[in-house]
Scaffold this active site. Structure first.
Site, PDB file in Angstrom:
ATOM      1  CG  HIS A  50      -1.040  -1.813 -12.642  1.00  0.00           C
ATOM      2  ND1 HIS A  50      -0.070  -0.920 -13.045  1.00  0.00           N
ATOM      3  CD2 HIS A  50      -0.394  -2.732 -11.867  1.00  0.00           C
ATOM      4  CE1 HIS A  50       1.103  -1.284 -12.543  1.00  0.00           C
ATOM      5  NE2 HIS A  50       0.926  -2.385 -11.836  1.00  0.00           N
ATOM      6  CD  GLU A  52      -4.215   2.419 -14.633  1.00  0.00           C
ATOM      7  OE1 GLU A  52      -3.435   3.384 -14.590  1.00  0.00           O
ATOM      8  OE2 GLU A  52      -4.072   1.375 -13.940  1.00  0.00           O
ATOM      9  CB  CYS A  77       2.682   2.350 -15.008  1.00  0.00           C
ATOM     10  SG  CYS A  77       1.839   0.879 -15.635  1.00  0.00           S
ATOM     11  CB  THR A 202      10.362  -3.225  23.819  1.00  0.00           C
ATOM     12  OG1 THR A 202      10.202  -1.897  24.301  1.00  0.00           O
ATOM     13  CG2 THR A 202       9.004  -3.818  23.523  1.00  0.00           C
ATOM     14  CG  LEU A 210       7.167  -7.323  17.410  1.00  0.00           C
ATOM     15  CD1 LEU A 210       8.400  -6.590  16.886  1.00  0.00           C
ATOM     16  CD2 LEU A 210       6.232  -6.353  18.114  1.00  0.00           C
ATOM     17  NE  ARG A 213      -0.326 -12.877  18.940  1.00  0.00           N
ATOM     18  CZ  ARG A 213       0.491 -11.839  19.062  1.00  0.00           C
ATOM     19  NH1 ARG A 213       1.496 -11.686  18.208  1.00  0.00           N
ATOM     20  NH2 ARG A 213       0.321 -10.934  19.996  1.00  0.00           N
ATOM     21  CD  GLU A 292       3.309  -2.683  18.287  1.00  0.00           C
ATOM     22  OE1 GLU A 292       3.540  -3.312  19.333  1.00  0.00           O
ATOM     23  OE2 GLU A 292       2.268  -2.816  17.630  1.00  0.00           O
ATOM     24  CG  LEU A 298       7.306   4.600  21.114  1.00  0.00           C
ATOM     25  CD1 LEU A 298       6.344   4.156  22.206  1.00  0.00           C
ATOM     26  CD2 LEU A 298       6.568   4.754  19.786  1.00  0.00           C
TER      27      LEU A 298
END
Length: 355
Positions: A50, A52, A77, A202, A210, A213, A292, A298
């Site tokens: 972390h 810290e 934490c 879609t 998706l 790239r 998307e 949407l």
């Protein structure tokens, strides 16, 4: 330097972890001795040390720690997870004062880290640049406080408000609206988020991958919302290249590597039951979600008020006159705020959030 300036540096450091630490929060820390920064660190990788720990390790003269102040952007934490408790290390190193930006909403921490430090005699102050810290970790706070992912809606449209031409079959290629430069930026955006979602139409018409790239970055989890399993398994979403969730009303009796079918509640008209769907994503530790498409999906998120940010690209040089209309924001215009934009050639990418 002031408390705010030191904390601003913490937030700058924390942001370097974007895309690499989820589902953990982005955290930065600085250590100050005699009004000078002697150590810095941030959470670099999920499962790694972390902020810290890295900040303390960077201090060359460790004896100075017992006369220093630590600034950290999130409450240290106090539990064992993938790493030991940071609060214990602060106490062990006898750091006398800790200044915190945000309390941690994660139930295993949520004030307990502060209490542990105070019980050990550490002076603790918190709330410095609180709003800026919440904005940086807006995905993390939304996930833990609202029990759902932070939701981005994303689409590109023409100057006259269309997201695609009218296409009769899958052999008709989709309308190209994004510029090459904005496409690279959007793929970088993908690499930062946990998951990316499309609906069945879609998936069938565009056959999207998706994936990330055009830039280096981690692959988001792909999510296909497909009540009746209309999308053929020859689709790119079934190519096994990265983890994919298919959300359906009834799991099929089939096993496909890297593809997991998840059952969810749907209405008779095909609409998903959003509470059931978002609860499912929460259980799967989906901290952020990019929606998307398509247009109906949407629009359903907009109509339900289930979004946190919109990334809208407008190609000002492209006018088509007819096609698939872009989602409508009219009903929520009094609750939105355009907080930023970028220009890519003739294309504007407008960043919208709720006020």
């Amino acid at each position: 330097m002031t408390d705010e300036e030191y904390m601003r540096r913490c937030l700058q450091l924390a942001e370097k972890g974007l895309g690499n630490v989820s589902p953990n929060p982005m955290v930065g820390a600085v250590i100050v001795h005699n009004n000078a920064i002697i150590g810095e660190g941030y959470h670099q990788q999920y499962g790694g040390p972390h902020a810290e720990v890295n900040a303390i390790a960077s201090v060359k003269v460790q004896s100075q720690l017992s006369h220093s102040t630590m600034y950290v952007s999130l409450e240290p934490c106090c539990h064992y997870g993938k790493t030991p408790p940071c609060a214990d290390l602060i106490i062990e190193k006898k750091i006398p004062e800790v200044v915190i930006c945000n309390r941690d909403p994660f139930p295993a921490v949520d004030g307990k880290g502060i209490e542990k430090l105070q019980t050990a005699g550490v002076k603790v102050r918190y709330g410095v640049l609180n709003e800026q810290g919440r904005w940086l970790n807006r995905r993390f706070f939304t996930y833990h406080e609202q029990k759902r992912p932070y939701i981005f809606l994303k689409w590109a449209q023409t100057e006259d408000g269309y997201i695609d031409r009218l296409r009769k079959n899958v052999t008709d290629s989709p309308l190209k609206i994004s510029s090459p430069e904005s496409l690279i930026a959007m793929h970088k955006f993908r690499s930062y988020e946990t998951a990316i979602l499309v609906g069945p139409n879609t998936a069938i018409m565009d056959n999207p991958s998706l994936t990330v790239r055009y830039v280096d970055g981690k692959q988001p989890i792909r999510i296909l919302l497909d009540r009746d399993l209309k999308v053929p398994q020859t689709s790119r979403l079934y190519d096994r290249s990265c983890l994919t969730y298919v959300i359906t009303k009834q799991k099929p009796d089939v096993v496909i590597p890297n593809v997991e079918f998840l059952e969810c509640t749907f209405y008779s008209d095909g609409r998903v039951d959003f509470p059931s769907f978002l609860s499912l994503l929460y259980d799967k530790k989906i901290e952020s979600l990019i929606v998307e498409g398509g247009k109906l999906l949407l629009q359903s998120f907009i109509d339900e008020g289930l979004w946190d940010e919109i990334r809208l690209e407008i190609n000002h040089s492209l006018v088509v006159g007819n096609g698939v209309k872009a989602p409508v924001l009219d009903e929520v215009r009094n609750t939105i705020h355009r907080y930023s934009y970028q220009i890519f050639d003739d294309n504007d990418v407008i960043y919208i959030r709720k006020s």
